[in-house]
Design a protein around this motif. Structure first.
Motif, PDB file in Angstrom:
ATOM      1  N   ASP A 188       0.843   6.226   0.523  1.00  0.00           N
ATOM      2  CA  ASP A 188       0.545   6.761   1.376  1.00  0.00           C
ATOM      3  C   ASP A 188       0.382   8.351   1.304  1.00  0.00           C
ATOM      4  O   ASP A 188       1.201   9.338   0.742  1.00  0.00           O
ATOM      5  CB  ASP A 188       2.336   6.846   2.052  1.00  0.00           C
ATOM      6  CG  ASP A 188       2.824   4.932   2.579  1.00  0.00           C
ATOM      7  OD1 ASP A 188       1.930   4.269   2.911  1.00  0.00           O
ATOM      8  OD2 ASP A 188       3.964   5.096   2.839  1.00  0.00           O
ATOM      9  N   THR A 231       0.850  -1.417  -0.493  1.00  0.00           N
ATOM     10  CA  THR A 231       0.007   0.061   0.445  1.00  0.00           C
ATOM     11  C   THR A 231       1.190   1.434  -0.241  1.00  0.00           C
ATOM     12  O   THR A 231       0.540   2.561  -0.215  1.00  0.00           O
ATOM     13  CB  THR A 231      -1.285   0.040   1.045  1.00  0.00           C
ATOM     14  OG1 THR A 231       0.531  -0.344   2.344  1.00  0.00           O
ATOM     15  CG2 THR A 231      -2.015  -1.102   1.284  1.00  0.00           C
ATOM     16  N   THR A 267      -1.810   5.361   5.411  1.00  0.00           N
ATOM     17  CA  THR A 267      -2.791   5.315   4.046  1.00  0.00           C
ATOM     18  C   THR A 267      -4.285   4.854   3.907  1.00  0.00           C
ATOM     19  O   THR A 267      -5.026   4.241   4.229  1.00  0.00           O
ATOM     20  CB  THR A 267      -2.600   4.286   3.783  1.00  0.00           C
ATOM     21  OG1 THR A 267      -0.863   3.699   3.643  1.00  0.00           O
ATOM     22  CG2 THR A 267      -2.166   3.866   2.110  1.00  0.00           C
TER      23      THR A 267
END
Length: 956
Positions: free
Chosen positions: A231, A227, A280
């Motif tokens: 960010d 992921t 995130t």
């Protein structure tokens, strides 16, 4: 009646008669009768019923039968649930198994054809199971949650809520199943503890002039490096002194070099990883919460199938529209699966010296219960219900005791959930379900209505205008939350609603208090109003049952192969068929299959015998404690099968001794025999407690009381006494006893009928055949026994308690001395209480008859030399003296005692040697030493008793 009880011969035939004669039919005409209604929680159409259904439905049926016998107009409403995700997944698998070349998104018409075929098949199976369990349901009113009338009600409820501004569409983070490609509820998410990895990654400061602790970077720990492209910030806790100087600085996101801030937030755990958390918002619920607080951009990395996007999707919290940002994702990672991306990102980080280290750890990973895929928190456009608008009313109804929880402990669980409730995502990306009644025009403008024509008319649109209906369907729990009034034909039939709503009780499991119970309270109190326009509750009481587990305390599941089909317990099943059924859902695991087969063979070497529905129902009731977990016990099932057998044989005895004067009512004034007064008193105490425990939903206590009364008080005591009276009493005593036997049996049948309806109905029919009475030949609509305080004779209860102690002691003496029960003996009574003397004087013949005694003599003083020739036993009311000489062979008894003394002395000698052994005392565990010493102590006491008895024998 046949000599032996066989449920297979009576149960199916009886249910067919009940159905044909429409004994369960509900009256919807105006009546002075009070109404009583239970809406059965609709079982899922995905398969057959399990033991949890059997438990809860049996409890409901007991309440229905009890209230019907109390003279109320009852409705036991049945329905089946379409079970959106579960059914669609099941049908898809079935289609793909037969048509391997088919793509997942095949023809919609073909899918519905197969789905409705499945519905018809399993409707029949489930309804047959319910009939075999004996449930008294109005079968003319059966429903399915996708029936057209139910669908109309669901649409109407949605439109009401939408028009009131309580339903809205918004892009939010949800639990997303990348395999099923739909949002799923928390109930469908299971957390599994699995071995995982924590990755420690360098995030470099945007300027080389920033160097803290000789480093121009901070280290962030994460379990989800895939992921990283999403960010929005790095978070630290404001109380973490290590990072005090870092707050406000900016760092580069590795690989894509996006500049993000370091922020402080109390939600960041100081002790987790390095104390620095990558945020995130589009792919983590906590990150989403922090992102909202700090107004961070929401950056979506994955497509709906769990692959990396070609371009990032970036949103703002304020308006949910695209914002200007860097959409760049390196070409290499585009369209890559999320777990493959994790591997490749780590390779890249290692290669560029950005990865510091990797640690192994145990992590809780969310899996979808349906597809077994890892759940992905995902930002998607969904329909939501504003639950905050319902909270106050939903809480007040429970606090003000308009709705009561049984057990009370679940009230706090409910209130806690309601106080922390969030908006409810009510949309699902499926075919199978209630289509959301929303239409869009070419400009994506929203219209709401029952159907397209209704929308055109309502909004005064052109007849040929472009309108496209929302593809999504409603969450299954949405239609379920309307169930108490939808099942009663809302909105078309208001008369039925007036008669039976609010319903009296809902019986459910603790695991769906929030998902179903709370939502029913929320929506019913909001939508349904009484004649005074006040909010109506869905039910008055909530009874929460425990969860049925197997004999080892494990949750029953198909994958474990430990699910019990109630019908297998009712009709029986061979070992071969049982094994086939249990391993059916265990795929591609031969070792697991072998273990399940081994376990089943050990538990049921000869398969499962046919126990009948009544035995199963009684077991379910007896296990219905207030406990959260219910451990299934086959021994208990066998025990209640034995109980049914006992009732059968007791009834046969009453019928075989039926030369009675048939009286409909036993007059209290005519009852003179002590045992008759006693059994009648015990009966009315039972009736009083039965009703009290039913009111408090203590079905376990009801079953214990009636079991004790029938088995011990009626069969073991009253019936046995009756045998003696019928054999040797006066003519009037015989008639009175025969009448009382029949009267008590009839009351027992009425009391037991709600619990075990088949055997009680069968015996009841025999009662009326014997009396040549064609009226009231079914127990179903018969009046439940009434409690009468005047029927309780407290003196008889006290006297019989004393007599029972006397009787038990006499049986014990006979057993210990090997005296046959048919042999008449003398008994002397010494140091007797006034009450016991009164009983002996008034009921001497009765006592002598039931205990096979020659004579009962009362003494105040006995010579010491003579007293040695008696066995002396003390009971609470007196001392009992039994003359030994009357029933023993002196020489034979002395020889037996001498042998026992010799054997006892030998054992003492061996144990003494062991206990005095220094090595044994030093090396053996304390518990073993103590155990051996206790054995020695018992033997020494036995030896003393034997020597005393030898002395007594020699003195005769």
């Amino acid at each position: 009646m046949k000599k032996n009880y066989n449920p297979q011969l009576i149960e199916k035939k009886l249910y067919k008669i009940w159905e044909e004669k429409k004994y369960f039919k509900t009256s919807i005409k105006k009546s002075s009768k009070k109404s009583f209604c239970i809406i059965m929680p609709p079982p899922n159409i995905t398969g057959v019923l399990h033991m949890g259904h059997a438990l809860q439905q049996t409890i409901m049926d007991i309440l229905i039968r009890f209230n019907r016998m109390k003279g109320r107009n009852v409705l036991f409403q049945i329905g089946l649930d379409h079970a959106g995700i579960a059914t669609q997944l099941l049908i898809e698998k079935k289609i793909l198994k037969k048509n391997k070349n088919y793509k997942l998104r095949y023809d919609k018409k073909y899918f519905f054809k197969k789905a409705w075929k499945w519905v018809e098949k399993y409707k029949h199976k489930i309804f047959n199971q319910i009939k075999r369990l004996g449930h008294s349901i109005d079968w003319d009113r059966k429903k399915f949650t996708l029936d057209s009338d139910v669908s109309k009600g669901v649409r109407k409820a949605f439109i009401i809520l939408y028009n009131q501004g309580l339903i809205y569409k918004k892009k939010k983070i949800v639990n997303w199943d990348v395999c099923l490609k739909t949002v799923i509820s928390d109930l469908e998410v299971i957390n599994k503890t699995v071995k995982s990895k924590m990755y420690y990654i360098k995030y470099f400061f945007y300027s080389k002039k920033y160097v803290i602790n000789n480093k121009n970077y901070i280290i962030v720990a994460t379990t989800r490096p895939e992921t990283i492209f999403g960010d929005s910030a790095i978070g630290v806790n404001p109380k973490d002194l290590r990072y005090k100087d870092y707050i406000g600085l900016k760092v580069f996101v590795p690989i894509i070099n996006r500049l993000i801030p370091i922020i402080s937030d109390t939600e960041v755990e100081i002790d987790k990883g390095t104390g620095c958390m990558k945020i995130t918002p589009a792919h983590d619920f906590l990150d989403y919460k922090i992102g909202m607080k700090h107004n961070l951009p929401i950056i979506q990395v994955f497509s709906l199938n769990g692959n990396i996007l070609k371009k990032l999707l970036i949103y703002s919290y304020t308006n949910n529209k695209d914002i200007k940002y860097n959409y760049y994702i390196p070409l290499f990672f585009q369209k890559m699966n999320r777990f493959e991306a994790r591997k490749q990102i780590i390779i890249y980080l290692k290669k560029n010296n950005i990865l510091c280290k990797v640690e192994l750890l145990d992590s809780n990973i969310p899996y979808c219960e349906r597809s077994n895929s890892i759940v992905e928190p995902m930002l998607t456009n969904q329909w939501f219900l504003k639950t905050s608008k319902f909270v106050e009313k939903s809480i007040s109804t429970v606090i003000n005791k308009k709705i009561n929880f049984f057990p009370k402990k679940y009230k706090n669980m409910y209130l806690s959930w309601m106080k922390n409730i969030e908006d409810w995502c009510i949309s699902r990306q499926l075919w199978w379900g209630h289509r959301i009644p929303i239409w869009y025009d070419k400009d994506k403008k929203i219209y709401v209505g029952k159907n397209k024509l209704n929308v055109i008319k309502k909004y005064q649109l052109k007849k040929d205008c472009f309108l496209k209906q929302e593809k999504d369907v409603l969450d299954t729990w949405f239609s379920s939350s309307l169930w108490t009034f939808l099942a009663l034909d809302w909105p078309k039939n208001k008369n039925l609603l007036k008669k039976f709503h609010p319903t009296n009780v809902i019986v459910s499991g603790f695991d769906i208090i929030f998902f179903w119970i709370a939502r029913m309270i929320m929506l019913t109190t909001h939508i349904i109003k009484d004649k005074n326009n006040k909010s109506q509750i869905p039910f008055k009481n909530i009874y929460i049952t425990g969860l049925i587990r197997d004999e080892k305390g494990q949750k029953m599941s198909k994958s474990k192969g430990n699910i019990i089909d109630p019908i297998d317990l009712i009709d029986g099943i061979s070992l071969k068929k049982l094994i086939k059924k249990r391993i059916k859902n265990v795929k591609n695991n031969d070792l697991k299959k072998k273990n399940i087969i081994k376990k089943i063979t050990k538990l049921f070497p000869n398969g499962i015998q046919a126990f009948g529905a009544d035995s199963l129902r009684f077991t379910c009731v007896a296990l219905s404690t207030y406990s959260r977990n219910i451990f299934w016990d086959m021994n208990r099932l066998q025990g209640y099968r034995n109980f049914c057998n006992k009732l059968w044989h007791a009834s046969r005895f009453v019928f075989l001794n039926r030369n009675f004067i048939n009286k409909k009512n036993i007059k209290i004034s005519n009852i003179t025999l002590l045992q008759d007064q006693w059994i009648l008193s015990e009966l009315h105490i039972l009736i009083q407690n039965y009703k009290k425990f039913i009111k408090n939903y203590r079905f376990d206590l009801v079953s214990n009381l009636i079991y004790e009364f029938v088995w011990f008080k009626f069969c073991d005591w009253y019936l046995e006494i009756s045998k003696i009276i019928i054999r040797s009493g006066t003519e009037q005593e015989k008639i009175n006893t025969q009448n009382m036997l029949m009267y008590i049996l009839k009351q027992i049948l009425k009391l037991l009928h709600p619990i075990i309806p088949f055997i009680t109905e069968y015996i009841w029919k025999k009662v009326f055949l014997l009396n040549n009475d064609s009226h009231q030949n079914s127990l179903i609509n018969h009046k439940f026994p009434k409690f009468n305080l005047n029927s309780i004779n407290y003196e008889s209860l006290e006297y019989m308690s004393i007599i029972q102690n006397f009787f038990k002691e006499m049986r014990s003496i006979r057993k210990s001395m090997n005296i046959k029960y048919s042999k008449k003996i003398n008994v002397l009574i010494k140091n007797s209480s006034k009450k016991f003397l009164l009983i002996v004087r008034n009921y001497k013949n009765f006592l002598q008859n039931i205990m096979y005694l020659k004579k009962i003599q009362i003494f105040t003083k006995i010579d010491k030399n003579i007293i040695q020739k008696f066995i002396i036993r003390k009971i609470s009311e007196c001392e009992l003296l039994i003359p030994i000489k009357e029933f023993i062979n002196k020489d034979l008894e002395i020889n037996t005692v001498l042998k026992k003394i010799k054997d006892c002395m030998l054992k003492i000698k061996i144990l003494n040697t062991k206990v005095m052994n220094v090595k044994f005392l030093k090396n053996a565990p304390k518990e073993i030493v103590n155990k051996e010493k206790n054995k020695l102590n018992i033997l020494e006491n036995n030896l003393k008793s034997l020597k005393k008895y030898k002395k007594l024998l020699l003195s005769i």
